[in-house]
Design a protein around this motif. Structure first.
Motif, PDB file in Angstrom:
ATOM      1  N   ALA B 172      17.036 -17.945  16.179  1.00  0.00           N
ATOM      2  CA  ALA B 172      16.457 -19.228  15.777  1.00  0.00           C
ATOM      3  C   ALA B 172      15.106 -19.024  15.120  1.00  0.00           C
ATOM      4  N   THR B 173      14.296 -18.090  15.656  1.00  0.00           N
ATOM      5  CA  THR B 173      12.975 -17.840  15.074  1.00  0.00           C
ATOM      6  C   THR B 173      13.104 -17.342  13.645  1.00  0.00           C
ATOM      7  N   ALA B 174      14.038 -16.408  13.451  1.00  0.00           N
ATOM      8  CA  ALA B 174      14.207 -15.863  12.108  1.00  0.00           C
ATOM      9  C   ALA B 174      14.743 -16.921  11.156  1.00  0.00           C
ATOM     10  N   MET B 207       9.506 -12.286   4.856  1.00  0.00           N
ATOM     11  CA  MET B 207      10.858 -12.841   4.727  1.00  0.00           C
ATOM     12  C   MET B 207      11.899 -11.739   4.909  1.00  0.00           C
ATOM     13  N   MET B 208      11.588 -10.553   4.390  1.00  0.00           N
ATOM     14  CA  MET B 208      12.492  -9.413   4.595  1.00  0.00           C
ATOM     15  C   MET B 208      12.596  -9.092   6.084  1.00  0.00           C
ATOM     16  N   LEU B 209      11.437  -9.121   6.758  1.00  0.00           N
ATOM     17  CA  LEU B 209      11.434  -8.859   8.196  1.00  0.00           C
ATOM     18  C   LEU B 209      12.285  -9.891   8.922  1.00  0.00           C
ATOM     19  N   ALA B 210      12.133 -11.149   8.515  1.00  0.00           N
ATOM     20  CA  ALA B 210      12.926 -12.206   9.153  1.00  0.00           C
ATOM     21  C   ALA B 210      14.412 -11.979   8.903  1.00  0.00           C
ATOM     22  N   GLY B 211      14.750 -11.549   7.681  1.00  0.00           N
ATOM     23  CA  GLY B 211      16.145 -11.270   7.381  1.00  0.00           C
ATOM     24  C   GLY B 211      16.695 -10.168   8.254  1.00  0.00           C
ATOM     25  N   LEU B 212      15.903  -9.122   8.445  1.00  0.00           N
ATOM     26  CA  LEU B 212      16.334  -8.006   9.288  1.00  0.00           C
ATOM     27  C   LEU B 212      16.517  -8.464  10.738  1.00  0.00           C
ATOM     28  N   VAL B 213      15.541  -9.242  11.229  1.00  0.00           N
ATOM     29  CA  VAL B 213      15.636  -9.741  12.606  1.00  0.00           C
ATOM     30  C   VAL B 213      16.868 -10.611  12.761  1.00  0.00           C
ATOM     31  N   PHE B 214      17.119 -11.477  11.760  1.00  0.00           N
ATOM     32  CA  PHE B 214      18.295 -12.339  11.855  1.00  0.00           C
ATOM     33  C   PHE B 214      19.571 -11.506  11.835  1.00  0.00           C
ATOM     34  N   PHE B 215      19.613 -10.504  10.969  1.00  0.00           N
ATOM     35  CA  PHE B 215      20.848  -9.715  10.870  1.00  0.00           C
ATOM     36  C   PHE B 215      21.137  -8.990  12.186  1.00  0.00           C
TER      37      PHE B 215
END
Lengths: 193, 364
Positions: B172-174, B207-215
Motif C-alpha cells: 500500500a505504501t508503494a 519512484m524506482m524505489l517504490a516500484g521495486l518495493v511494490f514488485f
C-alpha cells in the motif's frame, strides 16, 4: 556503526546477488540449448564399451561353457549336442533377472563369440521375457546337416553327398565307428606331414 | 460496463434490471474466459521457462508444437478427477474456500484498464478497491487451511496470513507513491497522465524505489517464489491446498496465476504506462489525418500493449522463481518489516518533497 553497516550491506548484497543469479538463469534460458533428449525417439550417445544386453556369434561358439562357469550369479544356461565339431543347439539363455552386467563372461571366451551391446532396454510386463535366448537358430541348419553328412561320408570313404541328397535331416550321429575315426585322424596326420 | 448497459437498453430493448444483469453476465463471462485461457497459457509458459532455465525442454509431446496443449490436457484431467473431501474436515468451509480465494482475485480484474475505457468498473477509487479486495483471498486461504483439518494445511494458512498481512503495508505504501504524483486513485488516470508525461518509473529515483518495493511485496502477496512459504513443497507437502484435489485444487492454481496477472498489470499500469506506448499519442490515431484507425483497432492495440508489458512482468516473476531459493519464515518477516516498510515510507516522503518543489526528471 556495525549494525548500520550490516543493514546497508545486506541490502547491497541482496541486490547484487539477485542480479547475479538472474543473469545466470537468463544465460541458461537464452544461450544454452537443452541437454536432455526426447528419450523414446532419440537417445543419448552411449559409450561403445557400455555393458548392455549380450549378443552371441553363434557360428563361432564352441559350446565350451566357460562363460557360464565365469558367471558369478549363474545366469547363463547352455545346451547343445555335439556332432563332431558341428553343434546342434538346444538353448543359450541369459536370465536378466539375475544378470549383474559384470562382463565376466566376455574375457574367458576362447573364440571371442559373446559380446555386450549398448542396448539397455529391459523393461517388460512379463517375467518370462526377462530370460533372453541368444540363439539365432536352434537345432541344425541345412549346412550343419551337410557338414555332418560330409564328414560321415568321408569316414566311410565315400564321395561327399550333394546338398540335394541331404534335404531330409537325420537324427543322431553319435554312432561313430571308432575305427573309422582313428583312420580319419591318421589320414589327416599323414596329409599334414 | 455503463456502455454495455446502454447498448443492451437501446439495441436490444432490455429494461432496467434486465439490461444490468445481461451486461454483468457478458462481463463476467468474458473475464472468466480470459482468466481461464490466460492461466492455461501462463502455466504452459511457466513450465517452458522453468525448463529452459534448467537447460531442459519442458512439455514437448501434447499437441504438435512444443507441447502447447499440455495445460488443456491437465485441465481436462483435473475436471474429471474425483473430488475428495476429507471425512474429518469442516465440509462447508472446505467447499467454499476455493470459491472465496478465486473471488478475491477475480474482483481485482474488474478495475484493470485493458485499453482506453475498456474496464468493467471505472471506479474512482480503483487502487483502493484493488488493495481491499485482494485481502479476501487471505480469508479463503485460512478457511482452506483450517477446514482441511491437516497440520500441513494449517501451517500453510498461518504462514499465508502472517505473510500477506505483513506485506500489505509495503504494498500500500508503494502504491501511494504514484498516487501522490498523479493525484488520483482511478487507474485510467495513470494511463492518461503517463501518455502525456512519460512513464512514472522515470519520474525520480524514489519512484524506482517504490516500484521495486511494490514488485517485491506483490511477489509475497501472490505467494510466488521466493515467498512461496504457504505452499513450501519441501516442508508442508503442498501447504494450504494439501487436501484438495481435482477441480477445487485447480481453482487454487487458477487463483495463483490470476493474482500474478493482477499484480503485473498493476505494476505495468502504475509505473510503466499501462496501455500507452512511450512518445506516441494514441488519441490522434483515430483522426482521418494520421492513421484513420477505428476505435476497435486502437482499443486492440492498447490491449496488446498492456498484455505485452504484463507478460514481461509475469516472465520476471517466473525468472525470479527459478533463480532464488525460498526464504525462511523469519527472513520473510525481516525483509518485510525491516527493509520494505521503511524504504516504502522513504520513497513516499521523498516523492512528496520532490513533488512539492517540482523536482524530478520530468516535472509535472
Amino acid at each position: 556503526m556495525g549494525a548500520v553497516r550490516d543493514y546497508f550491506g545486506n541490502i547491497a548484497s541482496a541486490l547484487t546477488t539477485t542480479a547475479k543469479g538472474m543473469s545466470v538463469t537468463l544465460h541458461h534460458f537464452r544461450n544454452e540449448p537443452p541437454i536432455t533428449v526426447q528419450y523414446p525417439f532419440e537417445r543419448m550417445n552411449i559409450p561403445d564399451r557400455y555393458r548392455g544386453l549380450h549378443i552371441l556369434e553363434q557360428d563361432k561358439c564352441i559350446d565350451c561353457h566357460l562363460c557360464a562357469k565365469a558367471c558369478p550369479v549363474d545366469c547363463i544356461e547352455i545346451e547343445a549336442i555335439h556332432h563332431g565339431r558341428t553343434l546342434e543347439w538346444k538353448k543359450f539363455t541369459i536370465d536378466y533377472k539375475k544378470c549383474i552386467f559384470c562382463e565376466f563372461c566376455i574375457p574367458p571366451c576362447p573364440v571371442d563369440c559373446i559380446h555386450m551391446t549398448t542396448e539397455y532396454e529391459l523393461a517388460t510386463d512379463n517375467v518370462d521375457d526377462m530370460t533372453e535366448d541368444l540363439l539365432s537358430w536352434t537345432g541344425l541348419r541345412p549346412e550343419d546337416q551337410f557338414a555332418i553328412e560330409a564328414s560321415e561320408a568321408k569316414k566311410a570313404g565315400k564321395a561327399a553327398p550333394t546338398k540335394a541328397a541331404t534335404a531330409a535331416p537325420e537324427g543322431g550321429g553319435d554312432d561313430d565307428d571308432k575305427a573309422a575315426k582313428i583312420a580319419a585322424i591318421k589320414a589327416r596326420m599323414a596329409k599334414k606331414s | 460496463m455503463e456502455t454495455l448497459i446502454g447498448v443492451f437498453e437501446q439495441q436490444l430493448g432490455l429494461e432496467g434490471v434486465w439490461a444490468l444483469s445481461a451486461a454483468y453476465s457478458v462481463c463476467i463471462g468474458s473475464l472468466l474466459g480470459f482468466i481461464t485461457v490466460y492461466a492455461m497459457f501462463a502455466i504452459w509458459m511457466e513450465r517452458k521457462v522453468a525448463a529452459h532455465m534448467q537447460v531442459r525442454m519442458g512439455p514437448m509431446e501434447t499437441g504438435a508444437w512444443h507441447g502447447w496443449a499440455q495445460s488443456i490436457a491437465d485441465a481436462v484431467k483435473l475436471l474429471f478427477k474425483e473430488d475428495i473431501i476429507p471425512s474429518q474436515s469442516n465440509k462447508v468451509m472446505f467447499w467454499i474456500a476455493p470459491a472465496v480465494v478465486f473471488c478475491g482475485v477475480f474482483a481485482g480484474f474488474i478495475v484493470i484498464p485493458f485499453a482506453l475505457g475498456l474496464q468493467i468498473a471505472d471506479l474512482n477509487l480503483g487502487i483502493f478497491f484493488l488493495i481491499s479486495i485482494a485481502s479476501i483471498e487471505v480469508i479463503g486461504v485460512i478457511m482452506a487451511g483450517w477446514a482441511s483439518n491437516s497440520k500441513y494445511s494449517l501451517f500453510g494458512a498461518i504462514r499465508e496470513a502472517a505473510q500477506v498481512v505483513s506485506y500489505e503495508i509495503p504494498t500500500a505504501t508503494a502504491l501511494l507513491v504514484p498516487i501522490l504524483v498523479v493525484g488520483s486513485f482511478r487507474l485510467d488516470d495513470f494511463n492518461l497522465w503517463q501518455e502525456a508525461n512519460g512513464w512514472l518509473i522515470f519520474h525520480s529515483p524514489w519512484m524506482m524505489l517504490a516500484g521495486l518495493v511494490f514488485f517485491i511485496s506483490s511477489l509475497a502477496g501472490c505467494k510466488r517464489a521466493p515467498f512461496d512459504l504457504p505452499e513450501a513443497e519441501s516442508e508442508l507437502v503442498s501447504g494450504f491446498h494439501t487436501e484438495y484435489s481435482g477441480m477445487r485444487f485447480s481453482f487454487f492454481f487458477l487463483e495463483e496465476y490470476a493474482s500474478m496477472f493482477v499484480a503485473s498489470a498493476v505494476m505495468a499500469t502504475l509505473w510503466f504506462g499501462g496501455w500507452t506506448i512511450p512518445f506516441v499519442d494514441m488519441s490522434t490515431w483515430t483522426d482521418p489525418d494520421s492513421f484513420g484507425l477505428s476505435d476497435v483497432a486502437v482499443t486492440s492495440i492498447g490491449i496488446v500493449v498492456l498484455l505485452a508489458k504484463t507478460f514481461f512482468f509475469i516472465f520476471v516473476q517466473m525468472w525470479l522463481r527459478w533463480t532464488l531459493p525460498r526464504l525462511r519464515v523469519d527472513q520473510v518477516m525481516t525483509l518485510g518489516y525491516k527493509y520494505l516498510v521503511p524504504w516504502g515510507f522513504v520513497a513516499l516522503v521523498m516523492t512528496a518533497i520532490f513533488k512539492y518543489y517540482g523536482w524530478g526528471w520530468f516535472p509535472n
